[in-house]
Scaffold this motif. Structure first.
Motif, mmCIF file in Angstrom:
data_model
loop_
_atom_site.group_PDB
_atom_site.id
_atom_site.type_symbol
_atom_site.label_atom_id
_atom_site.label_comp_id
_atom_site.label_asym_id
_atom_site.label_seq_id
_atom_site.Cartn_x
_atom_site.Cartn_y
_atom_site.Cartn_z
ATOM 1 N N ASP A 149 -5.775 3.448 -7.628
ATOM 2 C CA ASP A 149 -4.457 3.108 -7.080
ATOM 3 C C ASP A 149 -4.209 1.604 -7.198
ATOM 4 O OD1 ASP A 149 -4.025 5.734 -6.335
ATOM 5 O OD2 ASP A 149 -4.590 5.427 -4.233
ATOM 6 N N ALA A 190 -7.440 3.313 3.762
ATOM 7 C CA ALA A 190 -8.526 2.416 3.340
ATOM 8 C C ALA A 190 -8.383 1.048 3.994
ATOM 9 C CB ALA A 190 -8.532 2.283 1.821
ATOM 10 N N PHE A 250 -14.185 8.625 3.776
ATOM 11 C CA PHE A 250 -13.995 8.531 2.323
ATOM 12 C C PHE A 250 -15.262 8.993 1.613
ATOM 13 C CE2 PHE A 250 -10.276 6.202 3.294
ATOM 14 C CZ PHE A 250 -9.545 6.004 2.128
ATOM 15 N N TRP A 295 -8.961 5.544 -4.776
ATOM 16 C CA TRP A 295 -8.369 4.373 -4.096
ATOM 17 C C TRP A 295 -8.367 3.157 -5.028
ATOM 18 C CZ3 TRP A 295 -11.637 0.142 -3.131
ATOM 19 C CH2 TRP A 295 -11.017 -0.944 -2.506
ATOM 20 N N GLU A 296 -9.502 2.935 -5.712
ATOM 21 C CA GLU A 296 -9.546 1.785 -6.607
ATOM 22 C C GLU A 296 -8.588 1.972 -7.784
ATOM 23 O OE1 GLU A 296 -12.635 -0.976 -9.185
ATOM 24 O OE2 GLU A 296 -13.415 0.325 -7.608
ATOM 25 N N GLU A 348 -12.889 9.872 -3.524
ATOM 26 C CA GLU A 348 -11.692 9.245 -2.962
ATOM 27 C C GLU A 348 -11.770 7.727 -3.063
ATOM 28 O OE1 GLU A 348 -8.498 10.295 0.442
ATOM 29 O OE2 GLU A 348 -10.605 10.518 0.994
ATOM 30 N N THR A 360 0.855 -1.193 0.000
ATOM 31 C CA THR A 360 0.000 0.000 0.000
ATOM 32 C C THR A 360 0.892 1.243 0.000
ATOM 33 O OG1 THR A 360 -0.116 -0.170 2.421
ATOM 34 C CG2 THR A 360 -1.934 -1.121 1.169
ATOM 35 N N ARG A 402 -3.574 7.111 0.993
ATOM 36 C CA ARG A 402 -4.981 6.776 0.774
ATOM 37 C C ARG A 402 -5.212 5.270 0.906
ATOM 38 N NH1 ARG A 402 -6.156 9.887 -3.606
ATOM 39 N NH2 ARG A 402 -4.926 8.504 -4.906
ATOM 40 N N MET A 403 -4.336 4.455 0.332
ATOM 41 C CA MET A 403 -4.475 3.003 0.413
ATOM 42 C C MET A 403 -4.286 2.516 1.848
ATOM 43 S SD MET A 403 -2.442 1.874 -3.048
ATOM 44 C CE MET A 403 -2.949 0.161 -2.988
#
Length: 259
Positions: free
Chosen positions: A234, A161, A223, A231-232, A227, A153, A157-158
């Motif tokens: 990423d 999450a 989130f 995230w997805e 965002e 990660t 952001r990851m």
């Protein structure tokens, strides 16, 4: 808008794709290789899915033994029946691990591989396994522990999450809890073998996890929609550049019911 629940046929196709990946084939072989199967044993395959495990067991047991596959999904059992149709020692029944449709003390061995993650009453499941095993017989149960699940990660952001995901998923320590649950049910543990499962690309199994995580993030104030989409992206970018990495540890518990 609420997404419709997958049909039985869609579930069948999804599990066939997942269980034919190299990772799952290697994990299936790993479990069977630990068991030193005898050709005359009676084996219960709990959560047999579309029959790949059942067919692999039949190669080791031969025609002198017997194998019963159990699953809750009718379409999945139909696929298993098609796959194992020429194996006379194999049969299938619809049922749940917390209420197995078989008689007391019926089997020399029961295998429950990655089934307990979907069970709410884990004590009832373990007690059922004890009930159906012959005195002197064994169980082979695998489960993971959420605390062993690590991912690459690289962005803040990851990381945020994943923190939300871990906190919202709650108790997923079943792979380690079995060390207490099996003896409480009456078993004697003979061996606990860890096995790392590494994913280096987004497959059907990972896609399912992404969807679950999206739902958890959508329900969390930390989130917003933009965002979540970022995230997805990423994750997808990591996959496209060959940097995706997810690793979790499953624990194989081999335990015996005393004579």
């Amino acid at each position: 808008m609420t997404e419709s629940k997958p049909s039985d046929e869609e579930e069948r196709e999804r599990w066939e794709r997942i269980l034919t990946t190299q990772t799952e084939e290697e994990f299936r072989d790993f479990v069977i290789d630990q068991l030193d199967l005898r050709p005359d044993e009676s084996v219960l395959s709990v959560g047999c899915g579309p029959g790949f495990e059942t067919a692999a067991l039949a190669q080791h047991i031969g025609e002198k033994g017997s194998i019963t596959g159990i699953d809750v999904n009718e379409a999945v059992l139909a696929a298993a029946t098609d796959l194992c149709g020429d194996l006379s020692q194999v049969s299938f029944k619809q049922g749940d691990i917390t209420d197995l449709p078989v008689a007391d003390e019926s089997y020399h061995l029961a295998i429950a591989k990655q089934v307990l993650y979907a069970v709410s009453d884990i004590d009832a499941a373990v007690n059922e396994l004890f009930r159906v095993i012959k005195p002197g017989g064994r169980v082979a149960v695998t489960a993971g522990d959420r605390r062993t699940h690590v991912k690459h990660t690289p962005t803040d952001r990851m990381q945020r999450a994943d923190e939300i995901y871990r906190s919202e998923m709650g108790d997923r320590q079943r792979g380690t809890r079995l060390a207490a649950l099996l003896p409480e049910a009456g078993f004697t543990i003979e061996e606990i073998v860890p096995r790392a499962k590494i994913q280096t690309e987004i497959n059907d199994q990972i896609e399912q996890g992404i969807e679950v995580q999206r739902q958890l993030l959508a329900a969390n104030d930390a989130f917003d929609d933009a965002e979540i989409e970022a995230w997805e992206r990423d994750l997808r970018d990591l996959n496209e550049t060959g940097q995706f990495l997810s690793c979790s540890t499953s624990f194989l518990h081999i335990a015996r019911r005393p004579e």
